[in-house]
Write an enzyme that holds these catalytic residues in place. Structure first.
Site, PDB file in Angstrom:
ATOM      1  N   CYS A 128     -41.668   1.102  21.279  1.00 34.16           N
ATOM      2  CA  CYS A 128     -41.865   1.898  22.500  1.00 34.16           C
ATOM      3  C   CYS A 128     -42.829   2.945  22.626  1.00 34.16           C
ATOM      4  O   CYS A 128     -43.147   3.048  23.831  1.00 34.16           O
ATOM      5  CB  CYS A 128     -40.321   2.761  22.639  1.00 34.16           C
ATOM      6  SG  CYS A 128     -39.953   4.005  21.106  1.00 34.16           S
ATOM      7  N   ARG A 168     -44.275  -4.374  10.373  1.00 31.33           N
ATOM      8  CA  ARG A 168     -43.946  -3.170   9.377  1.00 31.33           C
ATOM      9  C   ARG A 168     -43.936  -3.750   7.947  1.00 31.33           C
ATOM     10  O   ARG A 168     -43.365  -4.763   7.557  1.00 31.33           O
ATOM     11  CB  ARG A 168     -42.675  -2.679   9.713  1.00 31.33           C
ATOM     12  CG  ARG A 168     -42.093  -1.752   9.067  1.00 31.33           C
ATOM     13  CD  ARG A 168     -40.564  -1.118   9.577  1.00 31.33           C
ATOM     14  NE  ARG A 168     -40.696  -0.934  11.217  1.00 31.33           N
ATOM     15  CZ  ARG A 168     -39.767  -0.561  11.815  1.00 31.33           C
ATOM     16  NH1 ARG A 168     -38.720  -0.340  11.302  1.00 31.33           N
ATOM     17  NH2 ARG A 168     -39.891  -0.380  13.016  1.00 31.33           N
ATOM     18  N   GLU A 223     -42.938  -3.930   4.635  1.00 33.58           N
ATOM     19  CA  GLU A 223     -41.613  -3.602   3.965  1.00 33.58           C
ATOM     20  C   GLU A 223     -42.107  -3.442   2.468  1.00 33.58           C
ATOM     21  O   GLU A 223     -42.829  -4.145   1.859  1.00 33.58           O
ATOM     22  CB  GLU A 223     -41.036  -4.864   4.181  1.00 33.58           C
ATOM     23  CG  GLU A 223     -40.404  -5.125   5.555  1.00 33.58           C
ATOM     24  CD  GLU A 223     -39.223  -3.911   5.742  1.00 33.58           C
ATOM     25  OE1 GLU A 223     -38.817  -2.907   4.947  1.00 33.58           O
ATOM     26  OE2 GLU A 223     -38.680  -3.970   7.087  1.00 33.58           O
ATOM     27  N   ARG A 282     -35.781  -9.828   6.836  1.00 33.17           N
ATOM     28  CA  ARG A 282     -36.457  -8.401   6.237  1.00 33.17           C
ATOM     29  C   ARG A 282     -37.920  -8.847   5.998  1.00 33.17           C
ATOM     30  O   ARG A 282     -38.356  -9.675   5.268  1.00 33.17           O
ATOM     31  CB  ARG A 282     -36.043  -7.839   5.164  1.00 33.17           C
ATOM     32  CG  ARG A 282     -36.509  -6.690   4.816  1.00 33.17           C
ATOM     33  CD  ARG A 282     -35.653  -6.156   3.618  1.00 33.17           C
ATOM     34  NE  ARG A 282     -36.391  -4.837   3.126  1.00 33.17           N
ATOM     35  CZ  ARG A 282     -36.165  -3.635   3.378  1.00 33.17           C
ATOM     36  NH1 ARG A 282     -35.193  -3.511   4.550  1.00 33.17           N
ATOM     37  NH2 ARG A 282     -36.627  -2.650   2.814  1.00 33.17           N
ATOM     38  N   GLU A 342     -37.809  -5.036  23.239  1.00 33.79           N
ATOM     39  CA  GLU A 342     -37.583  -3.613  23.263  1.00 33.79           C
ATOM     40  C   GLU A 342     -37.253  -3.015  24.670  1.00 33.79           C
ATOM     41  O   GLU A 342     -37.659  -3.382  25.689  1.00 33.79           O
ATOM     42  CB  GLU A 342     -39.010  -3.013  23.074  1.00 33.79           C
ATOM     43  CG  GLU A 342     -38.870  -1.302  22.783  1.00 33.79           C
ATOM     44  CD  GLU A 342     -38.216  -0.951  21.470  1.00 33.79           C
ATOM     45  OE1 GLU A 342     -37.660   0.263  21.382  1.00 33.79           O
ATOM     46  OE2 GLU A 342     -37.815  -1.641  20.669  1.00 33.79           O
ATOM     47  N   ASP A 364     -25.909   1.960  15.123  1.00 34.38           N
ATOM     48  CA  ASP A 364     -26.357   0.683  14.663  1.00 34.38           C
ATOM     49  C   ASP A 364     -25.430  -0.209  14.678  1.00 34.38           C
ATOM     50  O   ASP A 364     -24.088   0.205  14.711  1.00 34.38           O
ATOM     51  CB  ASP A 364     -26.650   1.168  12.958  1.00 34.38           C
ATOM     52  CG  ASP A 364     -28.087   1.685  12.992  1.00 34.38           C
ATOM     53  OD1 ASP A 364     -28.816   1.744  13.917  1.00 34.38           O
ATOM     54  OD2 ASP A 364     -28.394   2.081  11.824  1.00 34.38           O
ATOM     55  N   GLU A 380     -27.804  -4.468   9.435  1.00 36.90           N
ATOM     56  CA  GLU A 380     -28.124  -3.879  10.711  1.00 36.90           C
ATOM     57  C   GLU A 380     -29.047  -5.039  11.483  1.00 36.90           C
ATOM     58  O   GLU A 380     -30.131  -5.172  11.320  1.00 36.90           O
ATOM     59  CB  GLU A 380     -29.009  -2.258  10.601  1.00 36.90           C
ATOM     60  CG  GLU A 380     -28.949  -1.833  11.719  1.00 36.90           C
ATOM     61  CD  GLU A 380     -30.281  -1.574  12.288  1.00 36.90           C
ATOM     62  OE1 GLU A 380     -30.215  -2.217  13.546  1.00 36.90           O
ATOM     63  OE2 GLU A 380     -31.205  -1.444  11.675  1.00 36.90           O
ATOM     64  N   ASN A 405     -29.339  -2.052  17.575  1.00 38.77           N
ATOM     65  CA  ASN A 405     -29.287  -0.578  17.860  1.00 38.77           C
ATOM     66  C   ASN A 405     -29.380  -0.167  18.985  1.00 38.77           C
ATOM     67  O   ASN A 405     -30.091  -0.655  19.937  1.00 38.77           O
ATOM     68  CB  ASN A 405     -30.193   0.188  16.730  1.00 38.77           C
ATOM     69  CG  ASN A 405     -31.738   0.203  17.211  1.00 38.77           C
ATOM     70  OD1 ASN A 405     -32.215   0.477  18.139  1.00 38.77           O
ATOM     71  ND2 ASN A 405     -32.366  -0.652  16.258  1.00 38.77           N
ATOM     72  N   CYS A 451     -33.922   4.005  23.806  1.00 40.77           N
ATOM     73  CA  CYS A 451     -34.651   2.909  23.469  1.00 40.77           C
ATOM     74  C   CYS A 451     -33.443   1.724  22.647  1.00 40.77           C
ATOM     75  O   CYS A 451     -32.667   2.439  21.871  1.00 40.77           O
ATOM     76  CB  CYS A 451     -35.882   2.822  22.742  1.00 40.77           C
ATOM     77  SG  CYS A 451     -35.805   3.633  21.218  1.00 40.77           S
ATOM     78  N   ARG A 506     -33.259 -10.735  13.218  1.00 41.26           N
ATOM     79  CA  ARG A 506     -31.959 -10.139  12.785  1.00 41.26           C
ATOM     80  C   ARG A 506     -30.552 -10.761  13.466  1.00 41.26           C
ATOM     81  O   ARG A 506     -29.823 -11.067  12.945  1.00 41.26           O
ATOM     82  CB  ARG A 506     -32.065  -8.552  13.071  1.00 41.26           C
ATOM     83  CG  ARG A 506     -33.020  -7.938  12.043  1.00 41.26           C
ATOM     84  CD  ARG A 506     -32.317  -7.902  10.956  1.00 41.26           C
ATOM     85  NE  ARG A 506     -33.555  -7.130  10.004  1.00 41.26           N
ATOM     86  CZ  ARG A 506     -33.225  -5.615   9.349  1.00 41.26           C
ATOM     87  NH1 ARG A 506     -32.143  -5.237   9.834  1.00 41.26           N
ATOM     88  NH2 ARG A 506     -34.219  -5.190   8.686  1.00 41.26           N
TER      89      ARG A 506
END
Length: 523
Positions: free
Chosen positions: A327, A357, A359, A368, A376, A437, A453, A456, A482, A489
């Site tokens: 976002c 990202r 990890e 993951r 988003e 979550d 998770e 969210n 957001c 996931r």
């Protein structure tokens, strides 16, 4: 109190209650450099400091608190000071408060100016139950741990003090100590709702099952997957569900957000405070001139090896990184704008590209990863509008997860660490701001194992509208929220419970999938 003699320390009476505020003690030893010998100003200086200790060094502090000049002396063209304080009217503020009126008085009465400040010693002493790990902090030359406290020695000059560097160092250390008190946890967790137990159809890692079935393969990069026709159909089905059951009914408008995020965006969003270990950096070439790159090109032609060391010399500084949280790069669209009141709530979404990202060694399967796909959802409005939109999202997610995907799941309210540490009011005491979550059980990990998770919803308060200077025509405070739909996931949660056989899938999901396409065959 009489004036001090040259080269002798002049003590100052300490008013009751000065200094110790919340067990944080500041001490500054410094000297004011003057344009001439100031020996003849002793009586004026004594009177000025005595009055300052009673007035300007107490202004704005609770009664009985503030800063204090503990002692002073004159050494030719220097006025040496020792200043102490607690949290209120910190020593650098005390010095800066004194400097201008003192300069005015010396100039008027003696034609002497103040040319600058030399800092001899600046320390901050604060409570700390447990010793923190070794760390390097800008402008801090030494960190010592004594029983129940930590002592910081600062290497600052007048400019750094004017720019509030000591205040930010104190805030940073308080963050680190507070984080330590959480026992290393990054957020508080409180369960809100949990579904009934469901019958599970798979008891192995869903990523392994999908690989064995030829649905996906590992990509060339770390934490990256190539999705075959079957897995891609699943992703598109989840997207279709989100569009039809959530985004379109709620009136969300589709946009395209940038996927390269520059530092100024992360500074305004707050991510620049701690994003560094997790982002993929973007560095542009210093020039596009082929001659500049000829050495790199020739090296590869001769060796068939990419010369990373040479490339490092020819790329510029990082201008930012690949999309980390989806976002923030939206907000420059609204930055600095005043928006008509009837335009709110603004509800938009982006599904135009991947997020990245890094990890920390925890990449495992599809759940993951370093490169992931996400829808988003972002909304902006008054506090009431933002909370109402979040509640509608919760209702629609519950419908999707219960009636279409038939998952065993739960939801919990959490206080993200970044919100607690960026000063959003009341996040520790109430649930208007914070994150909910959604977590799904993974049968192959065992019933008592950590849940995944997979969804969210966050209400971020005025964090983003304030950071990007977005205003409402009516003058009302703007909030935002957001919600990220992570397709990896969702897939991991769904297939871990339902398996890959469509016969075991809920009817409502199977209807939306249609016929699964054939995969690509290999010899």
């Amino acid at each position: 109190m009489g004036p001090g003699k040259r080269d002798e320390c002049c003590p100052v009476d300490r008013p009751e209650g000065i200094g110790n505020t919340n067990d944080i003690d500041f001490r500054l030893e410094c000297s004011l450099k003057t344009s001439a010998d100031v020996t003849m100003t002793q009586e004026v200086l004594a009177s000025f400091i005595d009055e300052a200790n009673r007035t300007i060094l107490k202004k704005g502090a609770p009664k009985g608190y503030g800063a204090e000049v503990k002692s002073w002396n004159i050494e030719g063209d220097r006025i040496s000071l020792i200043i102490e304080s607690g949290r209120y009217v910190r020593v650098h503020d005390a010095l800066l408060r004194m400097k201008k009126p003192l300069a005015s008085k010396l100039g008027k009465d003696f034609k002497i100016g103040i040319r600058g400040v030399d800092v001899g010693l600046y320390t901050i002493e604060m409570p700390c139950e447990n010793e923190l790990p070794q760390m390097k902090i800008p402008y801090v030359s030494d960190i010592k741990y004594l029983e129940g406290k930590v002592i910081l020695t600062l290497d600052v000059d007048e400019s750094a003090m004017s720019n509030r560097v000591p205040d930010r160092i104190l805030s940073l250390m308080e963050d680190k100590i507070e984080q330590q008190s959480y026992g290393g946890k990054t957020e508080h967790w409180n369960i809100l709702w949990q579904s009934e137990k469901k019958e599970h159809r798979l008891f192995e890692d869903p990523t392994t099952a999908m690989m064995n079935a030829g649905w996906l393969k590992r990509g060339a990069s770390r934490g990256q997957w190539i999705h075959g026709p079957q897995s891609t159909r699943m992703f598109r089905t989840f997207e279709k569900i989100v569009l039809e059951e959530l985004l379109e009914p709620m009136g969300c408008r589709e946009m395209i957000f940038p996927k390269l995020v520059t530092w100024d965006v992360w500074q305004r969003s707050g991510h620049a405070k701690g994003v560094y270990p997790e982002i993929y950096y973007v560095c542009p070439p210093k020039t596009r001139d082929p001659k500049f790159w000829e050495e790199v090109i020739d090296h590869y032609k001769v060796t068939h090896e990419v010369p990373n060391s040479l490339i490092k010399e020819k790329i510029g500084d990082p201008i930012g990184g690949l999309c980390y949280a989806q976002c923030p790069p939206f907000w420059p669209y609204l930055q600095g704008e005043t928006i008509p009141t009837d335009e709110f709530p603004i509800k938009v979404f982006d599904r135009s590209g991947t997020s990245h990202r890094y990890e920390s060694g925890g990449i495992h399967g599809m759940e993951r990863v370093d490169e992931f796909h996400r829808i988003e959802i972002l909304w902006v409005g008054t506090k009431e509008q933002v909370i109402k939109t979040a509640n509608e999202l919760h209702d629609r997610y519950m419908h999707i997860f219960n009636e279409i995907l038939d998952l065993e799941w739960r939801k919990a309210w959490v206080t993200p660490w970044f919100m607690a540490q960026e000063g959003l009011a009341g996040v520790a005491e109430q649930t208007e701001t914070g994150t909910t979550d959604y977590e799904a059980v993974l049968p192959y990990r065992g019933e008592d194992a950590e849940w995944l998770e997979f969804q969210n919803v966050s209400v971020n308060g005025n964090k983003y509208p304030s950071g990007f200077n977005v205003k409402c025509q009516s003058g009302e405070e703007l909030w935002s929220g957001c919600s990220g739909v992570g397709l990896e996931r969702w897939s991991s949660a769904f297939f871990a419970q339902k398996g890959l056989d469509p016969e075991n899938w809920p009817e409502e999901f199977r209807k939306r999938v249609g016929k699964i396409p054939e995969g690509i065959r290999f010899l």
